[in-house]
Write an enzyme that holds these catalytic residues in place. Sequence first.
Site, PDB file in Angstrom:
ATOM      1  N   GLY A 171       9.434  17.894  24.328  1.00 41.07           N
ATOM      2  CA  GLY A 171      10.613  18.205  23.515  1.00 41.07           C
ATOM      3  C   GLY A 171      10.326  18.387  22.038  1.00 41.07           C
ATOM      4  O   GLY A 171      11.217  18.206  21.205  1.00 41.07           O
ATOM      5  N   SER A 172       9.095  18.813  21.689  1.00 49.70           N
ATOM      6  CA  SER A 172       8.826  19.034  20.256  1.00 49.70           C
ATOM      7  C   SER A 172       9.653  20.215  19.737  1.00 49.70           C
ATOM      8  O   SER A 172      10.050  20.232  18.565  1.00 49.70           O
ATOM      9  CB  SER A 172       7.334  19.245  19.997  1.00 49.70           C
ATOM     10  N   HIS A 206       8.531  31.439  24.826  1.00 53.14           N
ATOM     11  CA  HIS A 206       7.294  31.601  25.600  1.00 53.14           C
ATOM     12  C   HIS A 206       6.116  31.611  24.633  1.00 53.14           C
ATOM     13  O   HIS A 206       6.147  32.344  23.636  1.00 53.14           O
ATOM     14  CB  HIS A 206       7.362  32.913  26.393  1.00 53.14           C
ATOM     15  N   GLU A 212       5.782  28.259  17.299  1.00 45.42           N
ATOM     16  CA  GLU A 212       6.970  28.156  18.169  1.00 45.42           C
ATOM     17  C   GLU A 212       8.120  27.460  17.449  1.00 45.42           C
ATOM     18  O   GLU A 212       9.260  27.931  17.478  1.00 45.42           O
ATOM     19  CB  GLU A 212       6.645  27.313  19.415  1.00 45.42           C
TER      20      GLU A 212
HETATM   21  C1  GRF Z   1       5.956  24.965  24.725  1.00 45.44           C
HETATM   22  O1  GRF Z   1       4.697  25.492  24.421  1.00 45.44           O
HETATM   23  C2  GRF Z   1       6.796  25.980  25.445  1.00 45.44           C
HETATM   24  O2  GRF Z   1       6.665  27.262  24.971  1.00 45.44           O
HETATM   25  C3  GRF Z   1       6.177  25.875  26.832  1.00 45.44           C
HETATM   26  O3  GRF Z   1       6.043  24.483  27.021  1.00 45.44           O
HETATM   27  C4  GRF Z   1       5.827  23.851  25.767  1.00 45.44           C
HETATM   28  C5  GRF Z   1       6.860  22.790  25.615  1.00 45.44           C
HETATM   29  O4  GRF Z   1       6.686  22.033  24.464  1.00 45.44           O
HETATM   30  N1  GRF Z   1       6.943  26.572  27.808  1.00 45.44           N
HETATM   31  P1  GRF Z   1       7.777  20.960  24.001  1.00 45.44           P
HETATM   32  O5  GRF Z   1       8.276  20.233  25.242  1.00 45.44           O
HETATM   33  O6  GRF Z   1       8.864  21.677  23.280  1.00 45.44           O
HETATM   34  O7  GRF Z   1       7.010  20.023  23.103  1.00 45.44           O
END
Ligand code: GRF
Length: 206
Positions: A16-17, A113, A183
């Site tokens: 959940g970052s 993604h 992201e």
């Molecule tokens: C992220 O890299 C997202 O794009 C992928 O899984 C990861 C999840 O990271 N599908 P987080 O749970 O938001 O830390």
Amino acid sequence: MIAVTARLVVLVSGSGSNLQAIIDGCASGELDAEVVGVVSNRLDAYGLVRADGAGIPIEPITPLGGEERQTYDTRLATVVERFAPDWIVLAGWMRLLSMAFLERFPERVVNLHPALPGELPGTRAIERAWAEAEAGERTESGVMVHLVPDEGVDDGPVLGVATVPIDPHGTLDEFAAAVHRAEHQLLVETLAELCSEPRPESRSRP
Ligand code: GRF
């Protein structure tokens, strides 16, 4: 026109970052939105802990043994619908959604993604990009945010893109950290733009 703060429901399966970046964006005012609910298909998702700590209602919805995908997705949609979201954000949601879910929220499901449009769909995109770079097949990758109109995997109208260079002298961990930073930034920027626009009409309030 009266500005109304956008209602976000965030779906998570893990750390959940990205959810945290959204929560922080709402708190700082960069994002004119409120996370009104966080839903997870996994009871042990740390994203649920983050949400709970921020005072956001959480809904763990784990698949039942032998449950058909469509039945689960219908249950999931009913829970999400109760939050009356403007946008549903798949932020590390590691489960494919069928039309049983998607047709309930046309043009309002957004996915993140960790690769560029049309590249590396599915899981482990960061590791696969790194392997391709090691094989001399690429020098950069990236991240994208897109709408989810149908069951296509990591595919749909693109809302935002950022490229991430791959340093051949660096490590996979360093590259992964750079992708995650990209992201967090892109997701908040893209949502900020979406939330500043008029919303699709069909939302229903409880
Ligand atoms: C992220 O890299 C997202 O794009 C992928 O899984 C990861 C999840 O990271 N599908 P987080 O749970 O938001 O830390």
